[in-house]
Design a protein around this motif. Sequence first.
Motif, PDB file in Angstrom:
ATOM      1  N   TRP A  96      22.862 -15.786   9.728  1.00 32.66           N
ATOM      2  CA  TRP A  96      21.704 -16.447   9.109  1.00 32.66           C
ATOM      3  C   TRP A  96      20.630 -16.730  10.159  1.00 32.66           C
ATOM      4  O   TRP A  96      19.439 -16.522   9.910  1.00 32.66           O
ATOM      5  CB  TRP A  96      22.147 -17.747   8.446  1.00 32.66           C
ATOM      6  N   ARG A 100      16.737 -15.729  10.178  1.00 30.00           N
ATOM      7  CA  ARG A 100      15.705 -16.785  10.165  1.00 30.00           C
ATOM      8  C   ARG A 100      14.663 -16.539  11.239  1.00 30.00           C
ATOM      9  O   ARG A 100      13.454 -16.796  11.023  1.00 30.00           O
ATOM     10  CB  ARG A 100      16.366 -18.159  10.353  1.00 30.00           C
ATOM     11  N   ILE A 111      15.320 -17.273  -0.560  1.00 28.85           N
ATOM     12  CA  ILE A 111      16.124 -18.461  -0.299  1.00 28.85           C
ATOM     13  C   ILE A 111      16.780 -18.879  -1.608  1.00 28.85           C
ATOM     14  O   ILE A 111      16.305 -18.544  -2.687  1.00 28.85           O
ATOM     15  CB  ILE A 111      15.286 -19.628   0.284  1.00 28.85           C
ATOM     16  N   GLN A 135      16.774 -11.996   3.853  1.00 29.31           N
ATOM     17  CA  GLN A 135      17.714 -12.723   3.009  1.00 29.31           C
ATOM     18  C   GLN A 135      18.209 -13.985   3.723  1.00 29.31           C
ATOM     19  O   GLN A 135      18.963 -13.926   4.689  1.00 29.31           O
ATOM     20  CB  GLN A 135      18.896 -11.817   2.669  1.00 29.31           C
ATOM     21  N   LEU A 136      17.764 -15.148   3.208  1.00 31.32           N
ATOM     22  CA  LEU A 136      18.195 -16.431   3.761  1.00 31.32           C
ATOM     23  C   LEU A 136      18.948 -17.277   2.738  1.00 31.32           C
ATOM     24  O   LEU A 136      19.190 -18.460   2.968  1.00 31.32           O
ATOM     25  CB  LEU A 136      16.986 -17.227   4.279  1.00 31.32           C
ATOM     26  N   SER A 137      19.339 -16.675   1.610  1.00 30.06           N
ATOM     27  CA  SER A 137      20.091 -17.421   0.605  1.00 30.06           C
ATOM     28  C   SER A 137      21.498 -17.694   1.110  1.00 30.06           C
ATOM     29  O   SER A 137      22.052 -16.938   1.912  1.00 30.06           O
ATOM     30  CB  SER A 137      20.156 -16.627  -0.699  1.00 30.06           C
ATOM     31  N   PRO A 143      18.213 -24.397  -1.931  1.00 25.59           N
ATOM     32  CA  PRO A 143      17.236 -23.813  -1.007  1.00 25.59           C
ATOM     33  C   PRO A 143      16.204 -24.801  -0.483  1.00 25.59           C
ATOM     34  O   PRO A 143      15.340 -24.431   0.302  1.00 25.59           O
ATOM     35  CB  PRO A 143      16.557 -22.746  -1.868  1.00 25.59           C
ATOM     36  N   ALA A 146      15.714 -25.005   3.310  1.00 30.43           N
ATOM     37  CA  ALA A 146      15.085 -23.808   3.861  1.00 30.43           C
ATOM     38  C   ALA A 146      13.599 -23.762   3.514  1.00 30.43           C
ATOM     39  O   ALA A 146      12.767 -23.346   4.337  1.00 30.43           O
ATOM     40  CB  ALA A 146      15.782 -22.552   3.340  1.00 30.43           C
ATOM     41  N   VAL A 160       7.757 -16.641  -0.484  1.00 35.02           N
ATOM     42  CA  VAL A 160       9.113 -17.175  -0.632  1.00 35.02           C
ATOM     43  C   VAL A 160       9.534 -17.026  -2.085  1.00 35.02           C
ATOM     44  O   VAL A 160       8.820 -17.462  -2.990  1.00 35.02           O
ATOM     45  CB  VAL A 160       9.180 -18.659  -0.216  1.00 35.02           C
ATOM     46  N   ALA A 162      12.434 -18.374  -4.330  1.00 40.74           N
ATOM     47  CA  ALA A 162      13.490 -19.388  -4.326  1.00 40.74           C
ATOM     48  C   ALA A 162      14.278 -19.310  -5.620  1.00 40.74           C
ATOM     49  O   ALA A 162      13.723 -19.479  -6.704  1.00 40.74           O
ATOM     50  CB  ALA A 162      12.897 -20.782  -4.147  1.00 40.74           C
TER      51      ALA A 162
END
Length: 390
Positions: A96, A100, A111, A135-137, A143, A146, A160, A162
């Motif tokens: 992650w 990021r 997210i 991909q930051l989910s 979320p 984030a 973004v 979400a």
Amino acid sequence: MPSSTSSSEAAAGVPLAKRRAAREPAAEPEIAAAPDDGLIAADALEEAHRIIPERPWGRIALSVLVMTVALVAIWEGYWRYRMYEPGDMKNSSSAWAQERRRAVGDATVLIGSSRNFFDIDLGVWEQTAGVRPIQLSLEGTSPRFALTDLANDPNFRGVVIADMATPQFFATAGGRRADVLAFTRDQTPSQRFGHRLTNAFDQVFAFLDDQTRPREIWFNQYLPTRPGQPPRRDPFKLQIMEADRNAELWRRVADDESYRQQAIDIWPMTAGRRAPPLTEAQVQAVIAEVRRDVEKIRGRGGDVIFALHPVEGIFLKAESTAFHRSRYFDRLVRETGTIGIHYQDHAGLQGYRLPETSHLHPRDAEAYTAEFARILYAERARRQAAVTAR
């Protein structure tokens, strides 16, 4: 009577050489010769030595190597039989953190919870829109932490998307994986190197998975609980993931009926640990926090879109009753002035397979991603046209 100097006077008659010899310590005895077995007393030398016996060391080393390779091959074959795959990377905090650090400039960033994580195929999105999202989910996580982090980053001015798993989104600012943010800030060079090294081995071996560890195997056993104690279970392995965190639902969840049913049986246990519906003051506080973050990102030229992906079973029941969209999703979209894409509003986002009721079948996720991206960019173009026409 002898005087006080009588001892000195007595010594005066002794030759000097004898007096010196009397003051010097006795000489140490000679060290005995080493015995026939090659051992020497440890206090006789600075270190002890031993003669290495004659052995077929080459054949011994070869035997150890062959046995090691054979045992690893058996262990690898067992887990591949269980549908584990090489190239399935660990969904670690290091993975992650790596993504990021790429979320800067005009990047498109995902997210949210596991639905954004499993249901959106980055490769299909890239083919459809010409840009590969970051991909930051994170599974089981809101979320909001984030979103706040991106809003406070002056280097980010992108888009973004979400995902809103409504109970998680409103009940907490983070969740089970929210510590990744602190890890990203404190990550050491050795941890970064370790992540690259782990990825190299994950490309080759299927058994290098968190779920194959003895601790996880033991934890995932169904054991009886004490009377009155509610069962506490976490989901088993659900996804496979590439190096850039492009993930999809694991094929075993889709193809193995017994394993899939285990996942379905666990959802009521996790849902039972969720917080109850929020008070009006709590809902207002969450919306105010999100509106603040949205305005920061828009102030730098970026944008925020909220999405709610398909669900069935107990998740659909929760979204339709305790966390009805009119009080949560629709209100958040309206009061933040953002675009909201709810699967119930678009025929092209309905009718897909949900093997364990919460995530799309890996092949259906490809078609869903293409349609979702098309709708998203069409909605953004429509809103931009409306703003221009004013």
